[in-house]
Design a protein around this motif. Structure first.
Motif, PDB file in Angstrom:
ATOM      1  N   GLY A 119      60.142   6.554 -27.521  1.00  0.00           N
ATOM      2  CA  GLY A 119      61.333   6.331 -26.706  1.00  0.00           C
ATOM      3  C   GLY A 119      61.016   6.008 -25.260  1.00  0.00           C
ATOM      4  O   GLY A 119      61.673   5.155 -24.643  1.00  0.00           O
ATOM      5  N   TYR A 120      60.005   6.664 -24.721  1.00  0.00           N
ATOM      6  CA  TYR A 120      59.632   6.375 -23.337  1.00  0.00           C
ATOM      7  C   TYR A 120      59.022   4.980 -23.194  1.00  0.00           C
ATOM      8  O   TYR A 120      59.054   4.404 -22.102  1.00  0.00           O
ATOM      9  CB  TYR A 120      58.720   7.448 -22.748  1.00  0.00           C
ATOM     10  N   GLY A 121      58.506   4.410 -24.275  1.00  0.00           N
ATOM     11  CA  GLY A 121      58.094   3.015 -24.232  1.00  0.00           C
ATOM     12  C   GLY A 121      59.283   2.107 -23.968  1.00  0.00           C
ATOM     13  O   GLY A 121      59.205   1.152 -23.191  1.00  0.00           O
ATOM     14  N   VAL A 122      60.404   2.429 -24.581  1.00  0.00           N
ATOM     15  CA  VAL A 122      61.644   1.684 -24.354  1.00  0.00           C
ATOM     16  C   VAL A 122      62.161   1.950 -22.941  1.00  0.00           C
ATOM     17  O   VAL A 122      62.539   1.023 -22.220  1.00  0.00           O
ATOM     18  CB  VAL A 122      62.710   2.060 -25.409  1.00  0.00           C
ATOM     19  N   VAL A 123      62.164   3.209 -22.539  1.00  0.00           N
ATOM     20  CA  VAL A 123      62.605   3.560 -21.189  1.00  0.00           C
ATOM     21  C   VAL A 123      61.797   2.782 -20.155  1.00  0.00           C
ATOM     22  O   VAL A 123      62.358   2.180 -19.231  1.00  0.00           O
ATOM     23  CB  VAL A 123      62.483   5.082 -20.946  1.00  0.00           C
TER      24      VAL A 123
ATOM     25  N   GLY B  14      60.337   0.013 -20.309  1.00  0.00           N
ATOM     26  CA  GLY B  14      60.633  -1.404 -20.289  1.00  0.00           C
ATOM     27  C   GLY B  14      61.938  -1.763 -19.601  1.00  0.00           C
ATOM     28  O   GLY B  14      62.170  -2.922 -19.263  1.00  0.00           O
ATOM     29  N   ARG B  15      62.800  -0.778 -19.387  1.00  0.00           N
ATOM     30  CA  ARG B  15      64.121  -1.038 -18.821  1.00  0.00           C
ATOM     31  C   ARG B  15      64.426  -0.261 -17.538  1.00  0.00           C
ATOM     32  O   ARG B  15      65.456  -0.479 -16.918  1.00  0.00           O
ATOM     33  CB  ARG B  15      65.205  -0.681 -19.841  1.00  0.00           C
ATOM     34  N   ILE B  16      63.556   0.635 -17.140  1.00  0.00           N
ATOM     35  CA  ILE B  16      63.884   1.588 -16.077  1.00  0.00           C
ATOM     36  C   ILE B  16      63.925   0.980 -14.677  1.00  0.00           C
ATOM     37  O   ILE B  16      64.605   1.483 -13.803  1.00  0.00           O
ATOM     38  CB  ILE B  16      62.939   2.813 -16.132  1.00  0.00           C
ATOM     39  N   GLY B  17      63.201  -0.079 -14.427  1.00  0.00           N
ATOM     40  CA  GLY B  17      63.146  -0.643 -13.081  1.00  0.00           C
ATOM     41  C   GLY B  17      62.083   0.058 -12.249  1.00  0.00           C
ATOM     42  O   GLY B  17      61.523   1.082 -12.640  1.00  0.00           O
ATOM     43  N   THR B  18      61.828  -0.489 -11.100  1.00  0.00           N
ATOM     44  CA  THR B  18      60.721   0.005 -10.280  1.00  0.00           C
ATOM     45  C   THR B  18      61.013   1.334  -9.599  1.00  0.00           C
ATOM     46  O   THR B  18      60.091   2.106  -9.348  1.00  0.00           O
ATOM     47  CB  THR B  18      60.343  -1.033  -9.218  1.00  0.00           C
ATOM     48  N   GLU B  19      62.264   1.626  -9.298  1.00  0.00           N
ATOM     49  CA  GLU B  19      62.592   2.844  -8.551  1.00  0.00           C
ATOM     50  C   GLU B  19      62.172   4.124  -9.275  1.00  0.00           C
ATOM     51  O   GLU B  19      61.766   5.088  -8.643  1.00  0.00           O
ATOM     52  CB  GLU B  19      64.098   2.936  -8.249  1.00  0.00           C
ATOM     53  N   ARG B  20      62.280   4.137 -10.586  1.00  0.00           N
ATOM     54  CA  ARG B  20      61.985   5.355 -11.342  1.00  0.00           C
ATOM     55  C   ARG B  20      60.849   5.167 -12.341  1.00  0.00           C
ATOM     56  O   ARG B  20      60.647   5.989 -13.222  1.00  0.00           O
ATOM     57  CB  ARG B  20      63.254   5.856 -12.038  1.00  0.00           C
TER      58      ARG B  20
ATOM     59  N   ALA C 201      57.616   5.425 -11.917  1.00  0.00           N
ATOM     60  CA  ALA C 201      56.604   6.486 -11.824  1.00  0.00           C
ATOM     61  C   ALA C 201      57.071   7.739 -12.556  1.00  0.00           C
ATOM     62  O   ALA C 201      56.281   8.407 -13.234  1.00  0.00           O
ATOM     63  CB  ALA C 201      56.292   6.805 -10.369  1.00  0.00           C
ATOM     64  N   GLU C 202      58.344   8.047 -12.450  1.00  0.00           N
ATOM     65  CA  GLU C 202      58.903   9.213 -13.148  1.00  0.00           C
ATOM     66  C   GLU C 202      58.835   9.018 -14.661  1.00  0.00           C
ATOM     67  O   GLU C 202      58.478   9.945 -15.409  1.00  0.00           O
ATOM     68  CB  GLU C 202      60.354   9.410 -12.691  1.00  0.00           C
ATOM     69  N   ALA C 203      59.165   7.822 -15.116  1.00  0.00           N
ATOM     70  CA  ALA C 203      59.091   7.534 -16.547  1.00  0.00           C
ATOM     71  C   ALA C 203      57.650   7.586 -17.044  1.00  0.00           C
ATOM     72  O   ALA C 203      57.372   8.120 -18.125  1.00  0.00           O
ATOM     73  CB  ALA C 203      59.708   6.165 -16.839  1.00  0.00           C
ATOM     74  N   THR C 204      56.736   7.066 -16.262  1.00  0.00           N
ATOM     75  CA  THR C 204      55.319   7.092 -16.639  1.00  0.00           C
ATOM     76  C   THR C 204      54.802   8.520 -16.717  1.00  0.00           C
ATOM     77  O   THR C 204      54.076   8.881 -17.655  1.00  0.00           O
ATOM     78  CB  THR C 204      54.483   6.269 -15.637  1.00  0.00           C
ATOM     79  N   ALA C 205      55.190   9.349 -15.759  1.00  0.00           N
ATOM     80  CA  ALA C 205      54.763  10.755 -15.774  1.00  0.00           C
ATOM     81  C   ALA C 205      55.306  11.473 -17.007  1.00  0.00           C
ATOM     82  O   ALA C 205      54.588  12.256 -17.648  1.00  0.00           O
ATOM     83  CB  ALA C 205      55.219  11.453 -14.497  1.00  0.00           C
ATOM     84  N   ALA C 206      56.550  11.205 -17.367  1.00  0.00           N
ATOM     85  CA  ALA C 206      57.137  11.833 -18.555  1.00  0.00           C
ATOM     86  C   ALA C 206      56.420  11.349 -19.816  1.00  0.00           C
ATOM     87  O   ALA C 206      56.108  12.153 -20.715  1.00  0.00           O
ATOM     88  CB  ALA C 206      58.628  11.527 -18.630  1.00  0.00           C
ATOM     89  N   TYR C 207      56.155  10.066 -19.889  1.00  0.00           N
ATOM     90  CA  TYR C 207      55.429   9.492 -21.023  1.00  0.00           C
ATOM     91  C   TYR C 207      54.071  10.176 -21.188  1.00  0.00           C
ATOM     92  O   TYR C 207      53.703  10.605 -22.294  1.00  0.00           O
ATOM     93  CB  TYR C 207      55.267   7.989 -20.791  1.00  0.00           C
ATOM     94  N   GLU C 208      53.350  10.309 -20.099  1.00  0.00           N
ATOM     95  CA  GLU C 208      52.032  10.953 -20.145  1.00  0.00           C
ATOM     96  C   GLU C 208      52.140  12.428 -20.522  1.00  0.00           C
ATOM     97  O   GLU C 208      51.295  12.952 -21.270  1.00  0.00           O
ATOM     98  CB  GLU C 208      51.300  10.783 -18.815  1.00  0.00           C
ATOM     99  N   ALA C 209      53.161  13.113 -20.035  1.00  0.00           N
ATOM    100  CA  ALA C 209      53.365  14.528 -20.386  1.00  0.00           C
ATOM    101  C   ALA C 209      53.613  14.679 -21.883  1.00  0.00           C
ATOM    102  O   ALA C 209      53.067  15.590 -22.528  1.00  0.00           O
ATOM    103  CB  ALA C 209      54.521  15.109 -19.581  1.00  0.00           C
ATOM    104  N   HIS C 210      54.416  13.795 -22.448  1.00  0.00           N
ATOM    105  CA  HIS C 210      54.687  13.862 -23.886  1.00  0.00           C
ATOM    106  C   HIS C 210      53.446  13.510 -24.707  1.00  0.00           C
ATOM    107  O   HIS C 210      53.208  14.125 -25.748  1.00  0.00           O
ATOM    108  CB  HIS C 210      55.878  12.975 -24.250  1.00  0.00           C
ATOM    109  N   ARG C 211      52.663  12.572 -24.245  1.00  0.00           N
ATOM    110  CA  ARG C 211      51.410  12.254 -24.945  1.00  0.00           C
ATOM    111  C   ARG C 211      50.478  13.463 -24.944  1.00  0.00           C
ATOM    112  O   ARG C 211      49.859  13.783 -25.966  1.00  0.00           O
ATOM    113  CB  ARG C 211      50.722  11.061 -24.295  1.00  0.00           C
TER     114      ARG C 211
END
Length: 138
Positions: free
Chosen positions: A20-24, A26-32, A34-44
């Motif tokens: 799901g974070y792969g989808v996030v 792809g659509r999140i935009g630049t403002e957030r 880093a937050e999406a990447t951090a969450a993705y890494e935490a889940h991994r």
């Protein structure tokens, strides 16, 4: 629910969150982003830890699906934010089961994972829920 079953369910939820974070992302935009990447890494990281735990419990870790059905179409930044909050809510729910099914250090780790998912959900949603991990079960 046994500790092994609850851990397998948590692993399955982490697989879905990583997808799901792969989808996030792809659509999140630049403002957030880093937050999406951090969450993705935490889940991994949680996913990888759960795989080890399942092996330690004598099980074979459940494999990731090739794809997961999203709860709604994600066409823009707002949809990505909403999906991230839903992913975190779902993960928190599974970790609440793991807290109930385990003891000692494993319970502490499950509680920490539940707390982390609940905090991320609040950040994405902008509001909190009274009982993280239980809200969708009422």
């Amino acid at each position: 629910m046994s500790a092994l079953d609850a851990t397998q369910a948590a692993l399955a939820a982490e697989h879905a969150a990583v997808y799901g974070y792969g989808v996030v992302g792809g659509r999140i935009g630049t403002e957030r982003r880093a937050e999406a990447t951090a969450a993705y890494e935490a889940h991994r990281a949680r996913r990888d830890g759960l795989r080890r735990t399942i092996r330690d419990l004598g099980g074979t870790p459940v494999a990731a699906e090739a794809a997961y059905e999203l709860p709604f179409a994600v066409a823009d930044r707002a949809g990505a934010v909403r999906l991230a909050a839903v992913l975190e809510d779902r993960v928190a729910g599974v970790y609440s089961d793991l807290v109930r099914a385990t003891e000692g250090r494993a319970r502490g780790e499950a509680a920490a994972a539940l707390r982390e998912a609940a905090v991320r959900a609040v950040r994405w949603r902008g509001t909190d829920v009274t009982f993280p991990g239980l809200a969708e079960r009422v």
